[in-house]
Design a protein around this motif. Structure first.
Motif, PDB file in Angstrom:
ATOM      1  N   ASN A  42       0.869  -1.173   0.000  1.00 14.99           N
ATOM      2  CA  ASN A  42       0.000   0.000   0.000  1.00 14.99           C
ATOM      3  C   ASN A  42       0.908   1.225   0.000  1.00 14.99           C
ATOM      4  N   LEU A  43       0.880   1.986  -1.105  1.00 16.15           N
ATOM      5  CA  LEU A  43       1.795   3.117  -1.280  1.00 16.15           C
ATOM      6  C   LEU A  43       1.429   4.331  -0.437  1.00 16.15           C
ATOM      7  N   ALA A  44       0.196   4.364   0.095  1.00 17.76           N
ATOM      8  CA  ALA A  44      -0.237   5.495   0.923  1.00 17.76           C
ATOM      9  C   ALA A  44      -0.028   6.830   0.203  1.00 17.76           C
ATOM     10  N   HIS A  45      -0.323   6.840  -1.097  1.00 17.56           N
ATOM     11  CA  HIS A  45      -0.303   8.081  -1.893  1.00 17.56           C
ATOM     12  C   HIS A  45       1.080   8.732  -1.946  1.00 17.56           C
ATOM     13  N   GLY A  46       2.115   7.919  -1.695  1.00 19.37           N
ATOM     14  CA  GLY A  46       3.471   8.437  -1.798  1.00 19.37           C
ATOM     15  C   GLY A  46       3.951   9.248  -0.615  1.00 19.37           C
ATOM     16  N   ARG A  47       3.217   9.228   0.476  1.00 18.55           N
ATOM     17  CA  ARG A  47       3.599  10.094   1.607  1.00 18.55           C
ATOM     18  C   ARG A  47       4.670   9.492   2.499  1.00 18.55           C
ATOM     19  N   GLY A  48       5.052   8.235   2.272  1.00 20.53           N
ATOM     20  CA  GLY A  48       6.055   7.624   3.129  1.00 20.53           C
ATOM     21  C   GLY A  48       5.564   7.504   4.558  1.00 20.53           C
ATOM     22  N   GLN A  53      -0.250  13.283   2.724  1.00 18.05           N
ATOM     23  CA  GLN A  53       0.452  13.710   1.516  1.00 18.05           C
ATOM     24  C   GLN A  53       0.291  15.195   1.223  1.00 18.05           C
ATOM     25  N   LEU A  54      -0.746  15.828   1.744  1.00 19.26           N
ATOM     26  CA  LEU A  54      -0.928  17.264   1.551  1.00 19.26           C
ATOM     27  C   LEU A  54       0.100  18.091   2.323  1.00 19.26           C
ATOM     28  N   LEU A  55       0.756  17.457   3.307  1.00 21.45           N
ATOM     29  CA  LEU A  55       1.674  18.184   4.175  1.00 21.45           C
ATOM     30  C   LEU A  55       3.117  18.149   3.692  1.00 21.45           C
ATOM     31  N   ILE A  56       3.375  17.462   2.576  1.00 18.81           N
ATOM     32  CA  ILE A  56       4.753  17.365   2.086  1.00 18.81           C
ATOM     33  C   ILE A  56       4.819  17.810   0.631  1.00 18.81           C
ATOM     34  N   SER A  57       6.019  18.106   0.185  1.00 21.48           N
ATOM     35  CA  SER A  57       6.215  18.655  -1.159  1.00 21.48           C
ATOM     36  C   SER A  57       6.188  17.559  -2.217  1.00 21.48           C
ATOM     37  N   ARG A  58       6.023  18.001  -3.450  1.00 22.21           N
ATOM     38  CA  ARG A  58       6.103  17.088  -4.593  1.00 22.21           C
ATOM     39  C   ARG A  58       7.455  16.381  -4.636  1.00 22.21           C
ATOM     40  N   ASP A  59       8.533  17.104  -4.362  1.00 19.56           N
ATOM     41  CA  ASP A  59       9.865  16.495  -4.367  1.00 19.56           C
ATOM     42  C   ASP A  59       9.992  15.425  -3.292  1.00 19.56           C
ATOM     43  N   SER A  60       9.396  15.669  -2.134  1.00 19.00           N
ATOM     44  CA  SER A  60       9.437  14.667  -1.065  1.00 19.00           C
ATOM     45  C   SER A  60       8.686  13.409  -1.468  1.00 19.00           C
ATOM     46  N   ILE A  61       7.554  13.571  -2.139  1.00 16.52           N
ATOM     47  CA  ILE A  61       6.794  12.417  -2.612  1.00 16.52           C
ATOM     48  C   ILE A  61       7.606  11.635  -3.637  1.00 16.52           C
ATOM     49  N   LEU A  79       7.013  -9.071  -9.920  1.00 13.42           N
ATOM     50  CA  LEU A  79       5.707  -8.431 -10.103  1.00 13.42           C
ATOM     51  C   LEU A  79       5.233  -7.873  -8.765  1.00 13.42           C
ATOM     52  N   VAL A  80       4.693  -6.647  -8.796  1.00 17.40           N
ATOM     53  CA  VAL A  80       4.292  -5.962  -7.571  1.00 17.40           C
ATOM     54  C   VAL A  80       2.849  -5.499  -7.693  1.00 17.40           C
ATOM     55  N   ALA A  81       2.060  -5.771  -6.653  1.00 15.50           N
ATOM     56  CA  ALA A  81       0.699  -5.252  -6.532  1.00 15.50           C
ATOM     57  C   ALA A  81       0.738  -3.997  -5.660  1.00 15.50           C
ATOM     58  N   LEU A  82       0.092  -2.938  -6.115  1.00 15.00           N
ATOM     59  CA  LEU A  82       0.091  -1.662  -5.405  1.00 15.00           C
ATOM     60  C   LEU A  82      -1.339  -1.254  -5.058  1.00 15.00           C
ATOM     61  N   GLN A  83      -1.483  -0.616  -3.903  1.00 18.58           N
ATOM     62  CA  GLN A  83      -2.758  -0.016  -3.507  1.00 18.58           C
ATOM     63  C   GLN A  83      -2.510   1.438  -3.078  1.00 18.58           C
ATOM     64  N   GLU A  84      -3.590   2.222  -3.068  1.00 15.97           N
ATOM     65  CA  GLU A  84      -3.475   3.673  -2.832  1.00 15.97           C
ATOM     66  C   GLU A  84      -2.384   4.242  -3.731  1.00 15.97           C
ATOM     67  N   ALA A  85      -2.473   3.827  -4.986  1.00 12.41           N
ATOM     68  CA  ALA A  85      -1.527   4.254  -6.020  1.00 12.41           C
ATOM     69  C   ALA A  85      -2.182   5.366  -6.830  1.00 12.41           C
ATOM     70  N   TRP A  91      -3.515  16.481  -4.646  1.00 16.04           N
ATOM     71  CA  TRP A  91      -3.094  16.314  -3.253  1.00 16.04           C
ATOM     72  C   TRP A  91      -1.763  15.573  -3.101  1.00 16.04           C
ATOM     73  N   SER A  92      -1.216  15.028  -4.206  1.00 15.85           N
ATOM     74  CA  SER A  92       0.018  14.242  -4.083  1.00 15.85           C
ATOM     75  C   SER A  92       1.011  14.538  -5.203  1.00 15.85           C
ATOM     76  N   GLY A  93       1.122  15.805  -5.587  1.00 11.10           N
ATOM     77  CA  GLY A  93       2.173  16.214  -6.498  1.00 11.10           C
ATOM     78  C   GLY A  93       1.804  16.333  -7.949  1.00 11.10           C
ATOM     79  N   SER A  94       0.586  15.946  -8.325  1.00 11.98           N
ATOM     80  CA  SER A  94       0.086  16.094  -9.699  1.00 11.98           C
ATOM     81  C   SER A  94       0.936  15.352 -10.729  1.00 11.98           C
ATOM     82  N   PHE A  95       1.377  14.135 -10.384  1.00 14.77           N
ATOM     83  CA  PHE A  95       2.043  13.273 -11.357  1.00 14.77           C
ATOM     84  C   PHE A  95       1.622  11.830 -11.077  1.00 14.77           C
ATOM     85  N   ASN A  96       1.795  10.970 -12.055  1.00 14.19           N
ATOM     86  CA  ASN A  96       1.359   9.587 -11.927  1.00 14.19           C
ATOM     87  C   ASN A  96       2.392   8.779 -11.132  1.00 14.19           C
ATOM     88  N   HIS A  97       2.007   8.333  -9.954  1.00 15.26           N
ATOM     89  CA  HIS A  97       2.920   7.617  -9.080  1.00 15.26           C
ATOM     90  C   HIS A  97       3.295   6.249  -9.643  1.00 15.26           C
TER      91      HIS A  97
END
Length: 288
Positions: A42-48, A53-61, A79-85, A91-97
């Motif tokens: 579960n990628l959690a929208h790239g927030r680590g 994810q709204l609290l961190i920058s695009r570069d951090s994501i 092969l990898v299965a991803l969720q919250e991708a 809200w998460s940098g406006s790019f495709n994770h």
């Protein structure tokens, strides 16, 4: 990019240009020694490890996703299965994770389903793979307000079990995310999954965030396992918790057909999101 010599005859050049690029890739990669290594996260929208994810920058994501990519590459996962991708989302940098992660980790094949969409965000589940993904399908579960929509993606792969001359085995792989709030909703979502799988045959691997700990006797995991003859790996075992958020627990699972051998099944320590990466090494029975 295709290159050619100036001495190539025109008919041969035209024939070369008609060959799709993806057909060249299809035979390029074969899992080593008959093993297929799969994982789910579960990628959690790239927030680590951040709260939102709204609290961190695009570069951090981007850096968080790059850290995931480094982990996948180091573990040699097929092969990898991803969720919250996320697809491109404000809200998460406006790019495709998914695209960013697949390219950074060296996965030429990907398939993404967008199950929740608003002007603020678009996200869902995805598969990224070294092996070509065939017969792809995305399914959004019936709405379950007040929680956001969930769903799954699925695809078939042709697994050559170790070498190009071995008979290819078709395996259906699924990346799944179930509702977190209500067992009744999860049961209904499992019924939708079963319906969508009714026209698939062969081996099956279902991975993802089930939001269920698998405790008997009426767990949705046991119901799904019984319905599809899947192995539920050591449901009572310690040391397999995958969720590090409030309450913790074993929420992420990899279920595989009873005809497959699970050679390895473990939770990796890397802190890539509020979920840990879950890895399984699979093999068809037979001589090594």
């Amino acid at each position: 990019m295709l290159t050619y010599s100036t001495g190539m005859r025109l008919p041969a050049l035209l024939l070369l240009c008609l060959v799709p690029v993806f057909t060249v890739r299809a035979a390029d990669y074969v899992p080593d020694a008959g093993d297929l290594v799969v994982a789910t996260l579960n990628l959690a929208h790239g927030r680590g490890q951040s709260l939102n994810q709204l609290l961190i920058s695009r570069d951090s994501i981007r850096r968080n996703l790059d850290r995931v990519a480094e982990t996948l590459a180091a573990r040699d996962i097929d092969l990898v299965a991803l969720q919250e991708a996320d697809a491109p989302s404000w809200w998460s940098g406006s790019f495709n994770h998914v695209d960013h992660l697949a390219e950074a980790a060296g996965y030429p094949y990907r398939f993404q389903g967008e199950h929740s969409r608003t002007p603020l965000f678009s996200f869902g589940t995805a598969l990224i793979s070294r092996i070509p993904l065939e017969n792809t399908r995305s399914h959004r579960f019936q709405p379950s307000p007040p929680t956001l929509s969930k769903g799954f993606v699925m695809a078939d792969i042709q697994w050559h079990a170790g070498n190009r001359t071995a008979l290819a085995r078709r395996v259906t792989v699924v990346s799944l995310h179930l509702d977190f709030s209500r067992p009744g909703v999860r049961r209904e979502q499992i019924q939708e999954l079963l319906h969508e799988l009714s026209d698939r045959s062969g081996a099956l691997v279902i991975m993802g965030d089930f939001n269920s700990t698998g405790e008997p006797p009426h767990s949705i995991l046991h119901q799904l396992s019984a319905a599809l003859d899947l192995q539920l790996y050591q449901p009572g075992a310690a040391g397999l918790d995958t969720y590090g958020g409030v309450g913790g627990g074993r929420l992420d699972w990899i279920l595989v057909s009873s005809g497959l051998q699970i050679e390895e099944y473990r939770v990796l320590p890397d802190e890539l999101s509020d979920h840990h990466l879950l890895l399984a090494r699979l093999r068809f029975p037979g001589p090594r």
